[in-house]
Motif scaffolding. Structure first.
Motif, PDB file in Angstrom:
ATOM      1  N   LEU A 165      45.880  41.781  44.633  1.00  0.00           N
ATOM      2  CA  LEU A 165      44.720  41.177  43.968  1.00  0.00           C
ATOM      3  C   LEU A 165      43.411  41.738  44.533  1.00  0.00           C
ATOM      4  N   ILE A 166      43.318  41.826  45.859  1.00  0.00           N
ATOM      5  CA  ILE A 166      42.115  42.364  46.502  1.00  0.00           C
ATOM      6  C   ILE A 166      41.912  43.826  46.097  1.00  0.00           C
ATOM      7  N   ALA A 167      42.982  44.592  46.038  1.00  0.00           N
ATOM      8  CA  ALA A 167      42.874  46.014  45.685  1.00  0.00           C
ATOM      9  C   ALA A 167      42.351  46.195  44.264  1.00  0.00           C
ATOM     10  N   ILE A 168      42.779  45.350  43.349  1.00  0.00           N
ATOM     11  CA  ILE A 168      42.375  45.488  41.947  1.00  0.00           C
ATOM     12  C   ILE A 168      41.031  44.821  41.678  1.00  0.00           C
ATOM     13  N   TYR A 169      40.792  43.650  42.244  1.00  0.00           N
ATOM     14  CA  TYR A 169      39.605  42.856  41.901  1.00  0.00           C
ATOM     15  C   TYR A 169      38.514  42.844  42.977  1.00  0.00           C
ATOM     16  N   ARG A 207      35.607  34.963  44.629  1.00  0.00           N
ATOM     17  CA  ARG A 207      36.518  34.599  43.540  1.00  0.00           C
ATOM     18  C   ARG A 207      37.938  35.100  43.821  1.00  0.00           C
ATOM     19  N   THR A 208      38.052  36.342  44.273  1.00  0.00           N
ATOM     20  CA  THR A 208      39.382  36.884  44.566  1.00  0.00           C
ATOM     21  C   THR A 208      40.010  36.179  45.752  1.00  0.00           C
ATOM     22  N   ARG A 209      39.212  35.841  46.751  1.00  0.00           N
ATOM     23  CA  ARG A 209      39.764  35.096  47.889  1.00  0.00           C
ATOM     24  C   ARG A 209      40.271  33.731  47.443  1.00  0.00           C
ATOM     25  N   ARG A 210      39.612  33.127  46.453  1.00  0.00           N
ATOM     26  CA  ARG A 210      40.115  31.872  45.896  1.00  0.00           C
ATOM     27  C   ARG A 210      41.465  32.107  45.217  1.00  0.00           C
ATOM     28  N   LEU A 211      41.590  33.212  44.486  1.00  0.00           N
ATOM     29  CA  LEU A 211      42.878  33.536  43.864  1.00  0.00           C
ATOM     30  C   LEU A 211      43.960  33.735  44.925  1.00  0.00           C
TER      31      LEU A 211
END
Length: 164
Positions: A102-106, A111-115
């Protein structure tokens, strides 16, 4: 515990469906899916297809059961690709793999840390719940909201970058 204020997170839905598409591509949803790591590996390597279980998708954190199936396929792909079995250590490794993807793509954004916290709650949190209670939470929405808020909301997310 009933989650009376649940609203689906459309951005999370879109992110996990995209991750499934980028990793797995096509998969099959069936009542009879592999139940063990060995069965999954045999299915994928023998027939070249991921088969995910069709049940248990009534009260998930996703807006539609089809999204839950896509997440299962992505999750199983991580088990297969990373050679992580279904043990607690394997589940933790897969959760880490999914967070890093997720971190690599977004990108590394709030927001990504929440995901990433939602991934932790869904995989690690539910695994811990299963170990303690002998069953999965019946209301995943309420469970994930509580777990993410109480356990991970203030967590240091450096573990998103640790290799598995």
């Amino acid at each position: 515990m009933e989650s009376k204020y649940w609203l689906p997170d459309i951005e999370f839905d879109a992110a996990v469906v995209r991750m499934s598409w980028l990793t797995v591509g096509d998969f099959i949803v069936a009542d009879d899916a592999p139940q063990t790591y060995e069965e999954m590996i045999s299915q994928v390597e023998g027939q070249g297809v991921f088969v995910v279980w069709s049940g248990g998708s009534e009260r998930t954190i996703y807006s539609d059961p089809k999204i839950n199936f896509a997440v299962r396929a992505w999750h199983d792909w991580c088990h297969w690709r990373g050679r992580h079995d279904f043990s607690p250590a394997g589940e933790i490794a897969v959760a880490g793999m999914q967070r890093r993807q997720l971190i690599a793509i977004y990108g590394n954004t709030p927001r990504t840390r929440r995901l990433c916290r939602l991934i932790d709650a869904e995989i690690v949190g539910q695994m811990l719940y299963l170990q303690r209670h002998g069953e999965f939470p019946t209301d995943q929405r309420a469970f994930v909201a509580t777990y993410a808020d109480t356990r991970l909301a203030a967590a240091d997310m450096r573990h998103c970058f640790v290799g598995s």
